[in-house]
Design a protein around this motif. Structure first.
Motif, PDB file in Angstrom:
ATOM      1  N   GLU A  41       0.842  -1.195   0.000  1.00  0.00           N
ATOM      2  CA  GLU A  41       0.000   0.000   0.000  1.00  0.00           C
ATOM      3  C   GLU A  41       0.878   1.246   0.000  1.00  0.00           C
ATOM      4  N   ILE A  42       0.570   2.181  -0.894  1.00  0.00           N
ATOM      5  CA  ILE A  42       1.304   3.443  -0.992  1.00  0.00           C
ATOM      6  C   ILE A  42       0.425   4.568  -0.455  1.00  0.00           C
ATOM      7  N   VAL A  43       0.976   5.372   0.424  1.00  0.00           N
ATOM      8  CA  VAL A  43       0.277   6.543   0.954  1.00  0.00           C
ATOM      9  C   VAL A  43       0.784   7.769   0.208  1.00  0.00           C
ATOM     10  N   ASP A  44      -0.099   8.418  -0.511  1.00  0.00           N
ATOM     11  CA  ASP A  44       0.284   9.581  -1.307  1.00  0.00           C
ATOM     12  C   ASP A  44       0.568  10.798  -0.427  1.00  0.00           C
ATOM     13  N   GLY A  45       1.472  11.654  -0.921  1.00  0.00           N
ATOM     14  CA  GLY A  45       1.703  12.944  -0.288  1.00  0.00           C
ATOM     15  C   GLY A  45       2.486  12.911   1.000  1.00  0.00           C
ATOM     16  N   THR A  46       3.193  11.815   1.258  1.00  0.00           N
ATOM     17  CA  THR A  46       3.950  11.761   2.507  1.00  0.00           C
ATOM     18  C   THR A  46       5.313  11.128   2.280  1.00  0.00           C
ATOM     19  N   GLY A  47       6.236  11.453   3.196  1.00  0.00           N
ATOM     20  CA  GLY A  47       7.587  10.919   3.139  1.00  0.00           C
ATOM     21  C   GLY A  47       7.792   9.782   4.115  1.00  0.00           C
ATOM     22  N   HIS A  48       9.039   9.611   4.504  1.00  0.00           N
ATOM     23  CA  HIS A  48       9.413   8.444   5.304  1.00  0.00           C
ATOM     24  C   HIS A  48       8.719   8.409   6.655  1.00  0.00           C
ATOM     25  N   PHE A  49       8.542   9.578   7.277  1.00  0.00           N
ATOM     26  CA  PHE A  49       8.037   9.620   8.652  1.00  0.00           C
ATOM     27  C   PHE A  49       6.529   9.885   8.742  1.00  0.00           C
ATOM     28  N   PHE A  50       5.839   9.905   7.620  1.00  0.00           N
ATOM     29  CA  PHE A  50       4.376   9.994   7.585  1.00  0.00           C
ATOM     30  C   PHE A  50       3.843  11.222   8.323  1.00  0.00           C
ATOM     31  N   HIS A  51       4.587  12.333   8.254  1.00  0.00           N
ATOM     32  CA  HIS A  51       4.121  13.564   8.895  1.00  0.00           C
ATOM     33  C   HIS A  51       2.746  13.943   8.355  1.00  0.00           C
ATOM     34  N   ARG A  52       1.813  14.173   9.243  1.00  0.00           N
ATOM     35  CA  ARG A  52       0.440  14.551   8.928  1.00  0.00           C
ATOM     36  C   ARG A  52      -0.339  13.451   8.194  1.00  0.00           C
ATOM     37  N   HIS A  53       0.207  12.247   8.140  1.00  0.00           N
ATOM     38  CA  HIS A  53      -0.480  11.136   7.479  1.00  0.00           C
ATOM     39  C   HIS A  53      -0.501   9.885   8.357  1.00  0.00           C
ATOM     40  N   LEU A  54      -0.280  10.055   9.649  1.00  0.00           N
ATOM     41  CA  LEU A  54      -0.278   8.899  10.549  1.00  0.00           C
ATOM     42  C   LEU A  54      -1.671   8.279  10.652  1.00  0.00           C
ATOM     43  N   GLY A  55      -2.712   9.089  10.522  1.00  0.00           N
ATOM     44  CA  GLY A  55      -4.064   8.555  10.547  1.00  0.00           C
ATOM     45  C   GLY A  55      -4.324   7.616   9.377  1.00  0.00           C
ATOM     46  N   GLU A  56      -3.762   7.940   8.203  1.00  0.00           N
ATOM     47  CA  GLU A  56      -3.911   7.065   7.041  1.00  0.00           C
ATOM     48  C   GLU A  56      -3.169   5.750   7.251  1.00  0.00           C
ATOM     49  N   LEU A  57      -2.014   5.834   7.885  1.00  0.00           N
ATOM     50  CA  LEU A  57      -1.263   4.626   8.209  1.00  0.00           C
ATOM     51  C   LEU A  57      -2.087   3.716   9.116  1.00  0.00           C
ATOM     52  N   ARG A  58      -2.620   4.286  10.168  1.00  0.00           N
ATOM     53  CA  ARG A  58      -3.416   3.500  11.109  1.00  0.00           C
ATOM     54  C   ARG A  58      -4.672   2.936  10.440  1.00  0.00           C
ATOM     55  N   ALA A  59      -5.263   3.707   9.536  1.00  0.00           N
ATOM     56  CA  ALA A  59      -6.480   3.269   8.851  1.00  0.00           C
ATOM     57  C   ALA A  59      -6.218   2.098   7.910  1.00  0.00           C
ATOM     58  N   LEU A  60      -4.973   1.853   7.532  1.00  0.00           N
ATOM     59  CA  LEU A  60      -4.621   0.669   6.760  1.00  0.00           C
ATOM     60  C   LEU A  60      -4.364  -0.532   7.663  1.00  0.00           C
ATOM     61  N   VAL A  61      -3.762  -0.285   8.820  1.00  0.00           N
ATOM     62  CA  VAL A  61      -3.351  -1.395   9.693  1.00  0.00           C
ATOM     63  C   VAL A  61      -4.545  -2.041  10.392  1.00  0.00           C
ATOM     64  N   GLU A  62      -5.440  -1.257  10.939  1.00  0.00           N
ATOM     65  CA  GLU A  62      -6.538  -1.837  11.732  1.00  0.00           C
ATOM     66  C   GLU A  62      -7.437  -2.749  10.909  1.00  0.00           C
ATOM     67  N   PRO A  63      -7.865  -2.372   9.698  1.00  0.00           N
ATOM     68  CA  PRO A  63      -8.683  -3.313   8.906  1.00  0.00           C
ATOM     69  C   PRO A  63      -7.904  -4.568   8.505  1.00  0.00           C
ATOM     70  N   PHE A  64      -6.599  -4.412   8.281  1.00  0.00           N
ATOM     71  CA  PHE A  64      -5.777  -5.593   7.958  1.00  0.00           C
ATOM     72  C   PHE A  64      -5.810  -6.590   9.103  1.00  0.00           C
ATOM     73  N   LEU A  65      -5.679  -6.103  10.318  1.00  0.00           N
ATOM     74  CA  LEU A  65      -5.717  -7.007  11.475  1.00  0.00           C
ATOM     75  C   LEU A  65      -7.083  -7.658  11.617  1.00  0.00           C
ATOM     76  N   ALA A  66      -8.140  -6.924  11.315  1.00  0.00           N
ATOM     77  CA  ALA A  66      -9.479  -7.489  11.414  1.00  0.00           C
ATOM     78  C   ALA A  66      -9.735  -8.527  10.334  1.00  0.00           C
ATOM     79  N   GLN A  67      -9.316  -8.240   9.087  1.00  0.00           N
ATOM     80  CA  GLN A  67      -9.563  -9.149   7.969  1.00  0.00           C
ATOM     81  C   GLN A  67      -8.730 -10.422   8.050  1.00  0.00           C
ATOM     82  N   ALA A  68      -7.540 -10.290   8.616  1.00  0.00           N
ATOM     83  CA  ALA A  68      -6.640 -11.442   8.652  1.00  0.00           C
ATOM     84  C   ALA A  68      -6.842 -12.312   9.878  1.00  0.00           C
ATOM     85  N   ALA A  69      -7.846 -11.976  10.705  1.00  0.00           N
ATOM     86  CA  ALA A  69      -8.051 -12.739  11.943  1.00  0.00           C
ATOM     87  C   ALA A  69      -8.473 -14.161  11.642  1.00  0.00           C
TER      88      ALA A  69
END
Length: 221
Positions: free
Chosen positions: A193-221
């Motif tokens: 998954e690629i997050v647009d508009g952000t660099g290595h440290f996900f400044h101002r895009h940490l919410g998008e990062l989290r929004a990818l991880v939580e559904p992954f954990l739910a779907q892969a259960a």
């Protein structure tokens, strides 16, 4: 790196336990958070490069741990050898893989036979991927994963579990296209998954990062 005010306030709302856990070279400094309900899993998160300011207080590491906690996982962050109060000195990836394995085993002894979510950011993602061959996680998430191996002559194999790799399109530290091509060579390859508009440290895009991880954990259960 300093912890910003928003992260400090968020951490204060968690039930954080400051710990010293056994590591291969001596104690490892760690932070443990528990969900309010009975946990459905356990999580270990690995931080970025120790020689470039990486520590368990990094915001991406915190975000991964917070996503795990919100998903019902006991969440452990730790400092690699030589970082903060952790004993030992930097070992250029060789010993750090053993640190990950030690942290996972300690958490498993404390929490019992709960499924493992293993995660890492940057250098920590390489360490998590390498440790996966030994600790056999149920889920793996790697963020900003460098394609360089760190350990000469020892390339990591596939983790054998559902694997989500996330990268900032404008990553100024680890080239996105290079990592995407490298990960495509795994069998099977991770979901990338690629997050647009952000660099290595996900400044101002940490919410998008989290929004990818939580559904992954739910779907892969």
């Amino acid at each position: 790196p300093p912890v910003d005010r928003e992260q400090r306030m968020a951490e204060s709302r968690q039930r954080l336990e400051q710990l010293s856990i056994p590591g291969p070279e001596g104690p490892l400094e760690a932070l443990l958070a528990r969900p309010n309900a009975k946990p459905r899993g356990q999580c270990v998160v690995c931080h970025p490069h120790p020689l470039h300011g990486g520590a368990m207080t990094n915001k991406v590491v915190y975000t991964l741990a917070a996503a795990a906690l919100a998903s019902g996982f006991v969440s452990l962050r730790f400092n690699f050898r030589g970082v903060g109060a952790s004993a030992g000195t930097h070992d250029y990836g060789r010993g750090e893989v053993q640190d990950v394995i030690a942290a996972v085993r300690w958490l498993g002894q404390r929490e019992g036979d709960l499924p493992l979510f293993l995660a890492g950011f940057s250098f920590g993602s390489q360490m998590a991927l390498r440790a996966a061959a030994t600790v056999h996680p149920r889920w793996l998430v790697t963020v900003g994963t460098p394609s360089s191996g760190y350990i000469p002559g020892a390339e990591p194999g596939p983790p054998g579990c559902p694997w989500l790799a996330i990268h900032g399109r404008d990553d100024e530290v680890v080239d996105c296209a290079t990592t995407q091509a490298w990960l495509a060579g795994f069998t099977p390859p991770p979901r990338f998954e690629i997050v647009d508009g952000t660099g290595h440290f996900f400044h101002r895009h940490l919410g998008e990062l989290r929004a990818l991880v939580e559904p992954f954990l739910a779907q892969a259960a």
